[in-house]
Enzyme design. Structure first.
Site, PDB file in Angstrom:
ATOM      1  N   HIS A  51      44.811  38.610  32.963  1.00 30.80           N
ATOM      2  CA  HIS A  51      45.129  38.099  34.131  1.00 30.80           C
ATOM      3  C   HIS A  51      44.616  39.830  34.749  1.00 30.80           C
ATOM      4  O   HIS A  51      43.177  39.935  34.858  1.00 30.80           O
ATOM      5  CB  HIS A  51      46.813  38.573  34.407  1.00 30.80           C
ATOM      6  CG  HIS A  51      47.589  38.073  35.368  1.00 30.80           C
ATOM      7  ND1 HIS A  51      47.158  38.102  36.433  1.00 30.80           N
ATOM      8  CD2 HIS A  51      48.847  37.857  35.321  1.00 30.80           C
ATOM      9  CE1 HIS A  51      47.620  37.748  37.886  1.00 30.80           C
ATOM     10  NE2 HIS A  51      48.383  37.508  37.510  1.00 30.80           N
ATOM     11  N   HIS A  95      37.732  31.008  36.950  1.00 33.51           N
ATOM     12  CA  HIS A  95      39.987  31.488  37.278  1.00 33.51           C
ATOM     13  C   HIS A  95      40.391  30.001  37.701  1.00 33.51           C
ATOM     14  O   HIS A  95      39.574  29.416  37.711  1.00 33.51           O
ATOM     15  CB  HIS A  95      40.104  31.900  39.607  1.00 33.51           C
ATOM     16  CG  HIS A  95      40.713  32.821  38.973  1.00 33.51           C
ATOM     17  ND1 HIS A  95      41.614  31.555  39.878  1.00 33.51           N
ATOM     18  CD2 HIS A  95      41.155  33.643  39.455  1.00 33.51           C
ATOM     19  CE1 HIS A  95      42.809  32.817  40.702  1.00 33.51           C
ATOM     20  NE2 HIS A  95      42.380  33.738  41.016  1.00 33.51           N
ATOM     21  N   ASP A 115      39.027  40.599  39.635  1.00 35.08           N
ATOM     22  CA  ASP A 115      38.451  42.260  38.277  1.00 35.08           C
ATOM     23  C   ASP A 115      36.717  42.228  37.580  1.00 35.08           C
ATOM     24  O   ASP A 115      36.382  43.313  37.465  1.00 35.08           O
ATOM     25  CB  ASP A 115      39.425  41.332  37.276  1.00 35.08           C
ATOM     26  CG  ASP A 115      40.843  41.714  37.660  1.00 35.08           C
ATOM     27  OD1 ASP A 115      40.888  42.039  38.282  1.00 35.08           O
ATOM     28  OD2 ASP A 115      41.393  40.559  36.837  1.00 35.08           O
TER      29      ASP A 115
HETATM   30  N1  ACO Z   1      33.858  33.162  30.031  1.00 30.75           N
HETATM   31  C1  ACO Z   1      33.071  31.742  29.311  1.00 30.75           C
HETATM   32  N2  ACO Z   1      33.936  30.860  29.609  1.00 30.75           N
HETATM   33  C2  ACO Z   1      34.880  31.077  29.930  1.00 30.75           C
HETATM   34  C3  ACO Z   1      35.270  31.595  31.270  1.00 30.75           C
HETATM   35  C4  ACO Z   1      34.873  33.337  31.361  1.00 30.75           C
HETATM   36  N3  ACO Z   1      35.173  34.292  31.478  1.00 30.75           N
HETATM   37  N4  ACO Z   1      36.293  31.014  31.264  1.00 30.75           N
HETATM   38  C5  ACO Z   1      36.803  30.321  31.043  1.00 30.75           C
HETATM   39  N5  ACO Z   1      35.935  29.638  30.437  1.00 30.75           N
HETATM   40  C6  ACO Z   1      35.435  28.257  29.751  1.00 30.75           C
HETATM   41  C7  ACO Z   1      36.682  27.978  28.861  1.00 30.75           C
HETATM   42  O1  ACO Z   1      36.356  28.095  27.159  1.00 30.75           O
HETATM   43  C8  ACO Z   1      36.503  25.630  28.659  1.00 30.75           C
HETATM   44  O2  ACO Z   1      35.374  25.946  28.540  1.00 30.75           O
HETATM   45  P1  ACO Z   1      35.391  24.943  27.398  1.00 30.75           P
HETATM   46  O3  ACO Z   1      35.637  23.821  28.389  1.00 30.75           O
HETATM   47  O4  ACO Z   1      34.174  24.459  27.070  1.00 30.75           O
HETATM   48  O5  ACO Z   1      36.864  24.734  26.754  1.00 30.75           O
HETATM   49  C9  ACO Z   1      36.112  25.897  30.523  1.00 30.75           C
HETATM   50  O6  ACO Z   1      36.074  27.090  30.998  1.00 30.75           O
HETATM   51  C10 ACO Z   1      37.846  26.083  31.074  1.00 30.75           C
HETATM   52  O7  ACO Z   1      38.410  27.293  30.760  1.00 30.75           O
HETATM   53  P2  ACO Z   1      40.295  26.879  31.111  1.00 30.75           P
HETATM   54  O8  ACO Z   1      39.785  28.245  30.074  1.00 30.75           O
HETATM   55  O9  ACO Z   1      40.692  26.184  31.016  1.00 30.75           O
HETATM   56  O10 ACO Z   1      40.664  27.603  32.007  1.00 30.75           O
HETATM   57  P3  ACO Z   1      41.698  28.849  32.278  1.00 30.75           P
HETATM   58  O11 ACO Z   1      41.998  27.985  33.953  1.00 30.75           O
HETATM   59  O12 ACO Z   1      42.908  28.098  31.810  1.00 30.75           O
HETATM   60  O13 ACO Z   1      41.216  30.017  32.261  1.00 30.75           O
HETATM   61  C11 ACO Z   1      41.020  32.656  33.217  1.00 30.75           C
HETATM   62  C12 ACO Z   1      41.381  31.294  33.435  1.00 30.75           C
HETATM   63  C13 ACO Z   1      42.464  32.930  32.233  1.00 30.75           C
HETATM   64  C14 ACO Z   1      40.918  33.055  34.338  1.00 30.75           C
HETATM   65  C15 ACO Z   1      39.919  31.927  32.292  1.00 30.75           C
HETATM   66  O14 ACO Z   1      39.121  32.352  33.061  1.00 30.75           O
HETATM   67  C16 ACO Z   1      39.967  33.934  31.660  1.00 30.75           C
HETATM   68  O15 ACO Z   1      39.960  33.824  30.962  1.00 30.75           O
HETATM   69  N6  ACO Z   1      38.613  34.402  32.071  1.00 30.75           N
HETATM   70  C17 ACO Z   1      38.696  35.926  32.163  1.00 30.75           C
HETATM   71  C18 ACO Z   1      39.490  36.789  31.899  1.00 30.75           C
HETATM   72  C19 ACO Z   1      39.558  37.503  33.613  1.00 30.75           C
HETATM   73  O16 ACO Z   1      38.217  37.564  34.613  1.00 30.75           O
HETATM   74  N7  ACO Z   1      40.359  36.924  33.790  1.00 30.75           N
HETATM   75  C20 ACO Z   1      41.026  37.402  35.316  1.00 30.75           C
HETATM   76  C21 ACO Z   1      41.388  36.383  36.020  1.00 30.75           C
HETATM   77  S1  ACO Z   1      41.298  36.926  37.848  1.00 30.75           S
HETATM   78  C22 ACO Z   1      43.828  37.232  37.708  1.00 30.75           C
HETATM   79  O17 ACO Z   1      44.377  37.324  36.957  1.00 30.75           O
HETATM   80  C23 ACO Z   1      43.588  39.005  38.273  1.00 30.75           C
END
Ligand code: ACO
Length: 436
Positions: free
Chosen positions: A269, A308, A364
Site C-alpha cells: 500500500h 493497482h 507511488d
Molecule cells: N509487478 C509484477 N506483477 C504484478 C504486480 C507488480 N507490481 N502487481 C500485480 N502483478 C501481477 C500479479 O502477480 C498477478 O499475476 P498472475 O495473474 O499471473 O497471478 C496479476 O498481476 C494480478 O495481480 P494481483 O496481485 O491479483 O492484484 P491485486 O489487485 O491483488 O494487487 C497491488 C494490487 C497490491 C497494488 C499489486 O499490484 C502490487 O503488489 N503492486 C506493487 C506494490 C505497489 O505498488 N503498491 C501500491 C499500490 S497504490 C497504493 O496503495 C497507494
C-alpha cells in the site's frame, strides 16, 4: 423483468427469488440469506477474500473509474483540483462536500492553523524512540498517543466533538511528521509558524535551522501542495477500510487514524513509495532495467509502484506527479533515478506480461523521486503520504458514523477447521512441531 432487480433460481429447490439491485448494480449480501434449502438453514453467504467484488459502503466522497483512469473528489476531476486549488481548499471539499468560498476558506485555514501545536508531553514521548526508529512507526504511535491527550475525542457520536478532532488531526499530523524527521537526525524540534501555508509550514518544521524565519521556496511548497492533493483520498483502499472498520467500533479518531496509518505502512500500500526507491537503487542504471523486468516476470519480486486493485489504466495521479517533477527538478536539479524510472516504465508498458495484466505505474512510482529530490529521506516517504491521507480517512470516518446503515464491521467466515474433538490430556499428546 425490472432493471432494478435480479431473479435468482435455486435449482436445488426450484425456488425463485427476486433480489432488488442497489444503485443499479449491487445486490445486498443479506438478501442472499433468503436462499435456503430448508427453513432452518443459515442461508447463502457471499465469499470474497480481499473484497475483490464487495462494496462495504455507499460513499459520496471519491469516484474512481479504474478502466478509464478517472479520479474525482466530490465530482471534481483530480487534474483540475491539482491545478487550481490549494491543499486545505481540497481538504475542505473532501470533508464538507463543496468547495469553500473565500471567506469559508479563510476561516477553515485559521481553524486548522490553531491546531498545529503539539502538547509538550508529545515531544517527550517522541524522545523515547531510538534515533534509528522508522519514522512511520513513530508517526503511528504518536498519532495514537494523542488519544490520551484528548479523551473528549471518545465522544464520537457528537458532531461538534468530531469536528474538533478533525481539525486537531489535520493541524497536527504535519507537526508529528516533521518531529519524527527531526528526531531521526537528532535535531531540535521546530515549532509551527502559523503565518505560513500548510505546506510551507511543514517545510519550516522540517528544515529550519538557525535562521529567524524560514523562507519556503514557493515552487517546492506548491509541489508539496499538489502531492498532498493527489494523496488526499482514494475511496475504499486498505487504510481507509481500516479507518472505517476500527471506527465502526466507536473507537476515537486518533486511534482509528493510527490504525489506518499502520495499514498504509505496508509495502503493498503506501509503503510502496519507499520500496520503489530501494528498487531503483537495486537496478542502479538504465541498461540493467530489462534484466530486472525479466527477473520480476520470472516471479522474483514485484515491480514496486506498478499495478493497482482498481486502476487497470494509467493512474491519473502518476501522470500529474510526473509533470510536477519537472517543476521541482528545475529548482533542485534532476534526480538520476528518474532516468531509470522512465526506462522501467517504457520497458514494462511494452511488455506483454504487464500489458496483459493491465499493470501501469501507480501514484507511488514517481512520488518518491520528487521527495528525494526535495531532500526528504526514503524512510519518510510513507509519512509524507499519511499527512494528506488523514483528510480522506477522516472524511470517510465521518461518513461512516453518519450512515444509518453502518454498524460494527464484522465479517463472517467459512469455518474449515476440525469438527468437535475429544480433549486429549497433556501426557497423551504427540508432538506436531507446531511451535518452535
Ligand atoms: N509487478 C509484477 N506483477 C504484478 C504486480 C507488480 N507490481 N502487481 C500485480 N502483478 C501481477 C500479479 O502477480 C498477478 O499475476 P498472475 O495473474 O499471473 O497471478 C496479476 O498481476 C494480478 O495481480 P494481483 O496481485 O491479483 O492484484 P491485486 O489487485 O491483488 O494487487 C497491488 C494490487 C497490491 C497494488 C499489486 O499490484 C502490487 O503488489 N503492486 C506493487 C506494490 C505497489 O505498488 N503498491 C501500491 C499500490 S497504490 C497504493 O496503495 C497507494
Amino acid at each position: 423483468m425490472d432493471d432494478d432487480a435480479l431473479t435468482i433460481i435455486d435449482e436445488r429447490t426450484e425456488s425463485s427469488y427476486d433480489v432488488p439491485l442497489l444503485d443499479g448494480g449491487a445486490l445486498r449480501a443479506m438478501d442472499l440469506r433468503k436462499i435456503k434449502t430448508r427453513s432452518e438453514d443459515f442461508g447463502l453467504m457471499s465469499y470474497d477474500p480481499a473484497f475483490m467484488n464487495t462494496a462495504s459502503c455507499r460513499s459520496a466522497i471519491t469516484f474512481i473509474d479504474g478502466d478509464k483512469g478517472i479520479l474525482r473528489y466530490r465530482g471534481y476531476p483530480i487534474e483540475e483540483l491539482a491545478e487550481k486549488c490549494g491543499f486545505l481548499e481540497v481538504a475542505y471539499l473532501i470533508l464538507f462536500g463543496e468547495l469553500p468560498t473565500a471567506q469559508e476558506l479563510d476561516a477553515w485555514v485559521r481553524d486548522i492553523t490553531r491546531h498545529t501545536m503539539l502538547h509538550e508531553t508529545t515531544k517527550k514521548f517522541l524522545e523515547g524512540f531510538s534515533l534509528q526508529a522508522h519514522p512511520m512507526g513513530m508517526f503511528i504511535s504518536t498519532v495514537a498517543a494523542l488519544s490520551t491527550i484528548y479523551p473528549d475525542a471518545r465522544n464520537v457520536l457528537n458532531p461538534e466533538s468530531r469536528q474538533l478532532q478533525v481539525r486537531r488531526l489535520i493541524g497536527k499530523v504535519p507537526t508529528i511528521a516533521a518531529y519524527t524527521y527531526r528526531h531521526s537526525l537528532g535535531y531540535p524540534y521546530v515549532y509551527p509558524d502559523n503565518e505560513l501555508s500548510y505546506s510551507a509550514n511543514f517545510m519550516n518544521m522540517l528544515w529550519r535551522m538557525v535562521e529567524p524565519r524560514y523562507q519556503a521556496n514557493p515552487v517546492i511548497a506548491r509541489a508539496l501542495d499538489v502531492l498532498f492533493i493527489l494523496h488526499a483520498d482514494h475511496e475504499q483502499n486498505c487504510s481507509t477500510n481500516t479507518m472505517r472498520a476500527v471506527g465502526s467500533s466507536q473507537a476515537d479518531p486518533f486511534v482509528c487514524t493510527a490504525a489506518a496509518a499502520a495499514a498504509l505502512s505496508g509495502p503493498l500500500h503506501g509503503g510502496a513509495n519507499e520500496q520503489v526507491l530501494k528498487m531503483l537503487d537495486e537496478i542502479g542504471s538504465k541498461d540493467r532495467v530489462p534484466a530486472y523486468v525479466d527477473k520480476v516476470k520470472a516471479g522474483h519480486g514485484k515491480l514496486m509502484g506498478f499495478g493497482h486493485r482498481v486502476y487497470k489504466n494509467y493512474d491519473p495521479r502518476a501522470r500529474i506527479i510526473k509533470q510536477t517533477a519537472d517543476s521541482v527538478f528545475k529548482i533542485t536539479g534532476g534526480n538520476p533515478k528518474l532516468e531509470i524510472a522512465l526506462e522501467l516504465e517504457r520497458v514494462a508498458l511494452e511488455d506483454e506480461y504487464f500489458v496483459s495484466r493491465k499493470l501501469y505505474p501507480n501514484v507511488d512510482f514517481y512520488s518518491g523521486i520528487i521527495y528525494q529530490a526535495m531532500g526528504i529521506p526514503t524512510e519518510m516517504f510513507t509519512v509524507m503520504f499519511a499527512i494528506p491521507r488523514t483528510v480522506g480517512w477522516l472524511a470517510q470516518w465521518q461518513e461512516m458514523i453518519e450512515d444509518p446503515e453502518q454498524k460494527i464491521a464484522r465479517p463472517r467466515q467459512i469455518y474449515v477447521g476440525h469438527g468437535k474433538r475429544e480433549f486429549v490430556s497433556i501426557e497423551k499428546r504427540s508432538s506436531h512441531a507446531v511451535a518452535a
